[in-house]
Each structure stands twice: as C-alpha cells, then as structure tokens.
Design a protein around this motif. Structure first.
Motif, PDB file in Angstrom:
ATOM      1  N   TYR A 143       0.829  -1.198   0.000  1.00  9.89           N
ATOM      2  CA  TYR A 143       0.000   0.000   0.000  1.00  9.89           C
ATOM      3  C   TYR A 143       0.866   1.250   0.000  1.00  9.89           C
ATOM      4  CZ  TYR A 143       0.804   0.772   5.071  1.00  9.89           C
ATOM      5  OH  TYR A 143       1.367   1.024   6.301  1.00  9.89           O
ATOM      6  N   SER A 144       0.226   2.364  -0.380  1.00  7.70           N
ATOM      7  CA  SER A 144       0.884   3.666  -0.371  1.00  7.70           C
ATOM      8  C   SER A 144       0.648   4.305   0.991  1.00  7.70           C
ATOM      9  CB  SER A 144       0.325   4.563  -1.474  1.00  7.70           C
ATOM     10  OG  SER A 144       0.465   3.969  -2.740  1.00  7.70           O
ATOM     11  N   LYS A 145       1.679   4.319   1.799  1.00  8.65           N
ATOM     12  CA  LYS A 145       1.569   4.841   3.169  1.00  8.65           C
ATOM     13  C   LYS A 145       1.719   6.366   3.145  1.00  8.65           C
ATOM     14  CE  LYS A 145       3.656   4.146   7.765  1.00  8.65           C
ATOM     15  NZ  LYS A 145       2.599   3.314   8.375  1.00  8.65           N
ATOM     16  N   PRO A 146       0.816   7.094   3.797  1.00  9.44           N
ATOM     17  CA  PRO A 146       0.971   8.552   3.829  1.00  9.44           C
ATOM     18  C   PRO A 146       2.310   8.950   4.436  1.00  9.44           C
ATOM     19  CG  PRO A 146      -1.190   7.883   4.644  1.00  9.44           C
ATOM     20  CD  PRO A 146      -0.379   6.629   4.503  1.00  9.44           C
ATOM     21  N   ALA A 147       2.935   9.955   3.834  1.00  6.52           N
ATOM     22  CA  ALA A 147       4.202  10.465   4.367  1.00  6.52           C
ATOM     23  C   ALA A 147       3.958  11.178   5.683  1.00  6.52           C
ATOM     24  CB  ALA A 147       4.849  11.408   3.366  1.00  6.52           C
ATOM     25  N   ARG A 148       4.950  11.113   6.573  1.00  5.03           N
ATOM     26  CA  ARG A 148       4.797  11.785   7.871  1.00  5.03           C
ATOM     27  C   ARG A 148       4.652  13.282   7.697  1.00  5.03           C
ATOM     28  NH1 ARG A 148       9.086   8.743  11.972  1.00  5.03           N
ATOM     29  NH2 ARG A 148       8.004   6.716  11.995  1.00  5.03           N
ATOM     30  N   ASN A 149       5.478  13.847   6.821  1.00  5.02           N
ATOM     31  CA  ASN A 149       5.362  15.274   6.516  1.00  5.02           C
ATOM     32  C   ASN A 149       4.379  15.440   5.362  1.00  5.02           C
ATOM     33  OD1 ASN A 149       7.068  14.029   4.681  1.00  5.02           O
ATOM     34  ND2 ASN A 149       8.214  15.895   4.251  1.00  5.02           N
ATOM     35  N   ASN A 150       3.092  15.231   5.649  1.00  5.08           N
ATOM     36  CA  ASN A 150       2.077  15.185   4.604  1.00  5.08           C
ATOM     37  C   ASN A 150       1.760  16.589   4.097  1.00  5.08           C
ATOM     38  OD1 ASN A 150       0.408  13.891   2.869  1.00  5.08           O
ATOM     39  ND2 ASN A 150      -1.258  13.589   4.329  1.00  5.08           N
ATOM     40  N   GLY A 174       2.174   8.378  -1.817  1.00  9.10           N
ATOM     41  CA  GLY A 174       2.668   7.825  -0.574  1.00  9.10           C
ATOM     42  C   GLY A 174       3.913   6.977  -0.753  1.00  9.10           C
ATOM     43  N   ILE A 175       4.301   6.325   0.321  1.00  5.94           N
ATOM     44  CA  ILE A 175       5.503   5.486   0.364  1.00  5.94           C
ATOM     45  C   ILE A 175       5.076   4.025   0.256  1.00  5.94           C
ATOM     46  CG2 ILE A 175       7.435   4.746   1.807  1.00  5.94           C
ATOM     47  CD1 ILE A 175       7.338   7.589   3.054  1.00  5.94           C
ATOM     48  N   ILE A 176       5.548   3.326  -0.767  1.00  9.32           N
ATOM     49  CA  ILE A 176       5.173   1.918  -0.947  1.00  9.32           C
ATOM     50  C   ILE A 176       5.674   1.105   0.242  1.00  9.32           C
ATOM     51  CG2 ILE A 176       5.544  -0.156  -2.327  1.00  9.32           C
ATOM     52  CD1 ILE A 176       5.463   1.555  -4.798  1.00  9.32           C
ATOM     53  N   THR A 177       4.734   0.410   0.868  1.00 11.68           N
ATOM     54  CA  THR A 177       4.998  -0.288   2.127  1.00 11.68           C
ATOM     55  C   THR A 177       4.370  -1.679   2.060  1.00 11.68           C
ATOM     56  OG1 THR A 177       4.983   1.827   3.318  1.00 11.68           O
ATOM     57  CG2 THR A 177       4.668  -0.162   4.632  1.00 11.68           C
ATOM     58  N   LEU A 178       5.021  -2.639   2.706  1.00 14.84           N
ATOM     59  CA  LEU A 178       4.528  -4.013   2.804  1.00 14.84           C
ATOM     60  C   LEU A 178       4.060  -4.260   4.231  1.00 14.84           C
ATOM     61  CD1 LEU A 178       4.276  -6.932   1.577  1.00 14.84           C
ATOM     62  CD2 LEU A 178       6.611  -7.314   2.390  1.00 14.84           C
ATOM     63  N   ALA A 179       2.796  -4.662   4.367  1.00 20.72           N
ATOM     64  CA  ALA A 179       2.229  -4.960   5.678  1.00 20.72           C
ATOM     65  C   ALA A 179       1.822  -6.420   5.757  1.00 20.72           C
ATOM     66  CB  ALA A 179       1.022  -4.061   5.955  1.00 20.72           C
ATOM     67  N   ARG A 180       1.771  -6.930   6.985  1.00 20.29           N
ATOM     68  CA  ARG A 180       1.337  -8.311   7.215  1.00 20.29           C
ATOM     69  C   ARG A 180       0.346  -8.339   8.361  1.00 20.29           C
ATOM     70  NH1 ARG A 180       5.764 -12.768   8.872  1.00 20.29           N
ATOM     71  NH2 ARG A 180       5.446 -11.847  10.935  1.00 20.29           N
ATOM     72  N   GLY A 181      -0.718  -9.119   8.197  1.00 22.24           N
ATOM     73  CA  GLY A 181      -1.684  -9.326   9.262  1.00 22.24           C
ATOM     74  C   GLY A 181      -2.112 -10.775   9.300  1.00 22.24           C
ATOM     75  N   ARG A 182      -2.953 -11.106  10.291  1.00 22.33           N
ATOM     76  CA  ARG A 182      -3.477 -12.470  10.423  1.00 22.33           C
ATOM     77  C   ARG A 182      -4.980 -12.452  10.169  1.00 22.33           C
ATOM     78  NH1 ARG A 182      -1.448 -12.371  15.243  1.00 22.33           N
ATOM     79  NH2 ARG A 182      -3.493 -12.804  16.123  1.00 22.33           N
TER      80      ARG A 182
END
Length: 421
Positions: free
Chosen positions: A144-151, A160-168
């Motif tokens: 997902y495209s994670k919003p930048a901290r300095n939005n 945003g910043i391409i990020t890899l997340a994991r859930g159950r």
C-alpha cells in the motif's frame, strides 16, 4: 441462443484515472505564481467505459470458443484478489478498503483494520497475497501507499511510500496488522507481490518516465526494481547484491518501469514480470537474479509526445523482453493457466490490459501461448466487447479464471466454459 447486450454510455471518472497512471499531460499546478509544468503527453481522450450488464454474458473466443462470464458488481477500483481455503475471495480496493466475496456475493461491509492509505494515481491499497503456509499461520500480505509523515502539499502530489504490511486473518477481519518493510521513498508508482517456490516474497516497486526514471538504474534506490524478501520483510543473505557496496541488498532485478504483474512459471518456478512501457513497450520478462532490464535506457516504446525512448531497443548487458507490445495495452495482472476447465488454454499466459494505443474503451484480456521452449506462438485479444479496463487476472483453485475491472463501478468476473446452447 447466444445472448446479446447493449453496452451503453456510463459517466465515470475512472476513465480519467489512467491518465495519471501512464504519465499523462502535466499542466499548471493551479497555484498563483507557480510556473506551468511542461506537458508530457497530449490531452487524454475522454471516453468513459460503459456499464457492465448483470450477466451472465456469453462470448466467443478463438480456440476455447464460447465462455460464460459471471459478474459480481459493487466494487470501487478493485486492484487485487486472493482465494481463501473456504472458497471466499479477498479483494483490495485502491481507495483503501478490503472486501470479501462469498459464493458470488459481495459483503456490503469492508473488512476492518486495513492500513490507512494515500490513494493517488495508481497508488493506494494495492496487491494482496497469502502466505504459502496460510493454513497454519493465517498470514495475509498487503502492499500500500503509506501517507508520508510530513504530509505537505508537495508530498501529497507525489503520492505515498510503498509499504509491505502483514496481518493475520481470523475468519472475519485482519488482526495484528503491521508494516514489515518500507521502501522509505516517495515518487514511486505501483507494487505487486508474489511468493516464489523458494518461500521468498518478490515485490515490485514501479517508477515512471524521465527525469525520475533514472532511479531505475540507481543501485542505491529501490524505485524501478523487483525486490526479494523473507516472509518477515528482512533481506535474504543470498540476494544477488547482498553485501555489495553501493547496492541496496533487497534488489533482485533492476531497470523496470511500472511492474503490474508477477507470476510463478509452473514448470521451472521462475518469476515472470509484466510492466507498462510508456506509449508502446509494455513487456513480459523472465526475471534472473541481478539482471538489468533496461528502463529507461532501452525500450521498444515511445514517450507520450512521440519520440522513441531509444533508437536501439536492446544493448549488451541488458535483458530483452520475452514478449512486448507496440502499441501498449497497459498491461496489468498476469497468470499462468494450469487447470482443466479450459483445456485449450493449458499452460497459456493471460494478461490484463487497461487500454490499447492510448484509447479508452479498449481494455481487454490477452491470451498468449508458447512452444516447449517458451517461445511465443499465438496472441489472442479477448473480452473487447466489454470495453472495460482489466486490472487483475487470476486462476482460481476451482480452475476458473477471475478478473477485476479497474473502474469506479468495478466488478469481479468469473470466466467459465459456457454450457452447450
């Protein structure tokens, strides 16, 4: 008797979305005192896609002949899907929702606890994959495209910043969702993921045209690369550039534009990748560790205003594509067909296309077959009648094919052999 449908006009801003995806014209920012940016393409052709009929829809194809399409509506810009063991289908929607379809019916309620995304252009909530041992660990992976901290307004403009997340997956929702890898950079485009037979997760990080395209050749930048990660987001020690000075250790291959399809070759386990060129030059590549696939130094395509990307489409030290398209079809999503429901498509590759030759209403599904050496024999364009942009294509565990349409009024489509008429 074969059924016919009138596909009428339908006003949807989805027809305009691809302009941003594939590098369309950049005019003034609209801010007083800010100089206009140089256009990178002619103005887009505005021709919204028609609504899909409710179906079932019966169509004819070249060697499989009649097929039947079962349509599940109610999705908004669907991006990717994954098949749960109980037969349900998880589907990501680019604006940031995770949905579920059970027995052909879309649950009206989105799944809870999905990361917040910054949807812009092609970015947002993107790909989806289950862990190879999902039956034991229930792990679900999302890019997902994670919003930048300095939005700021500037960071909003570059996405945003391409990020890899994991859930159950607990049967109804995601639990313990957390980021396990971040590219830590903005200005990138799309991201696909796939697990290889080696248990590693392969992840694409897209980039566009110059001047940012040069990042695809920078070994210390993750843009324009395919990465190879462990299932916890860490770097395998046997990656081709691990321990090499000046190279990011996550990199598996480099020199890619915007990769929108990753698939595992059934007989060898090799990772295949399909990526968008600009105006022409869409590619399928067989990835080899440490290899350079040329963008933006070489390409079969042209930039949107007409000039060739390169006079020579290949050079020493850079890998030529296995398949390429001129004009581009805006490739998106790719799968190998290995089932028995469509015997004439066995071992064929199917690739989604969002539009051909920069003209809306030309999205379709392409079928490519090969000889024993994986050299191309035939290429068939299917589903032109729908006039829909195809975002993803997957083979389901039931042997049917499943598509997602990249529209605001998006749909899941199951393709099955048509009963005799």
């Amino acid at each position: 008797m074969k059924r016919h449908y009138r596909l009428g006009f339908h006003l949807s801003i989805a027809a305009l979305a691809l302009a941003g995806v594939r590098g369309h014209a950049q005019q003034s920012t609209g801010t007083p005192g800010t100089p206009a940016r140089t256009p990178t393409a002619p103005p887009p052709i505005v021709w919204p896609s028609p609504p899909l009929p409710d179906g079932p829809i019966v169509l004819d194809t070249g060697i499989q002949h009649q097929i039947r399409l079962i349509v599940t509506k109610g999705l908004n810009q669907p991006w990717s899907m994954a098949f749960l063991p109980d037969g349900a289908i998880l589907i990501t929607e680019r604006p940031g929702r995770l949905r579920i379809v059970r027995n052909g019916v879309l649950d009206a309620n989105p799944i809870a606890d999905v990361p917040q995304v910054q949807p812009r252009g092609i970015g947002g909530l993107m790909d989806l994959a289950l862990h190879p041992r999902f039956a034991d660990n229930k792990f679900v992976y999302l890019t997902y495209s994670k919003p930048a901290r300095n939005n700021t307004a500037e960071s909003e403009n570059v996405g945003g910043i391409i990020t890899l997340a994991r859930g159950r997956w607990d049967g109804t929702k995601l639990a313990d969702v957390h980021d396990i890898f971040s590219t830590a950079t903005q200005g990138t485009l799309a991201s696909r993921i796939v697990f290889g037979r080696d248990g590693m997760l392969y992840m694409s990080v897209g980039i566009g045209d110059p001047p940012s395209a040069a990042r695809a050749q920078d070994p210390n930048d993750l843009a324009g690369k395919v990465l190879r990660l462990r299932d916890d987001g860490t770097v395998p020690p046997d990656n081709p550039f691990a321990g090499r000075s000046g190279y990011r250790p996550e990199i598996y291959t480099l020199g890619h534009r915007n990769a929108l399809g990753l698939a595992v070759q059934p007989d060898t386990g090799a990772i295949w990748e399909c990526e968008n060129g600009p105006n022409g030059g869409d590619e399928i590549n067989i990835l080899q560790p440490g290899k350079n696939y040329g963008w933006p130094i070489v390409s079969f395509g042209r930039f949107y205003l007409g000039p060739r990307v390169s006079e020579n489409p290949w050079r020493e030290g850079m890998e030529p594509p296995l398949v390429f398209w001129v004009p581009a079809i805006a490739v998106s999503g790719m799968t190998f067909y290995t089932g028995d429901k469509f015997p004439n498509w066995k071992n064929n590759v199917l690739v989604g296309g969002m539009r051909q030759g920069e003209v809306p209403r030309s999205g379709h599904l392409e079928r490519i077959d090969f000889n024993a050496k994986w050299e191309e024999l035939h290429r068939e364009s299917m589903l032109h009648e729908l006039q829909q942009r195809i975002r993803d294509v997957r083979e389901g565990p039931d042997g049917f094919l499943y598509l997602l349409t990249a529209e605001n009024d998006g749909a899941l489509i199951r393709i099955e052999p048509s009963p005799a008429h």
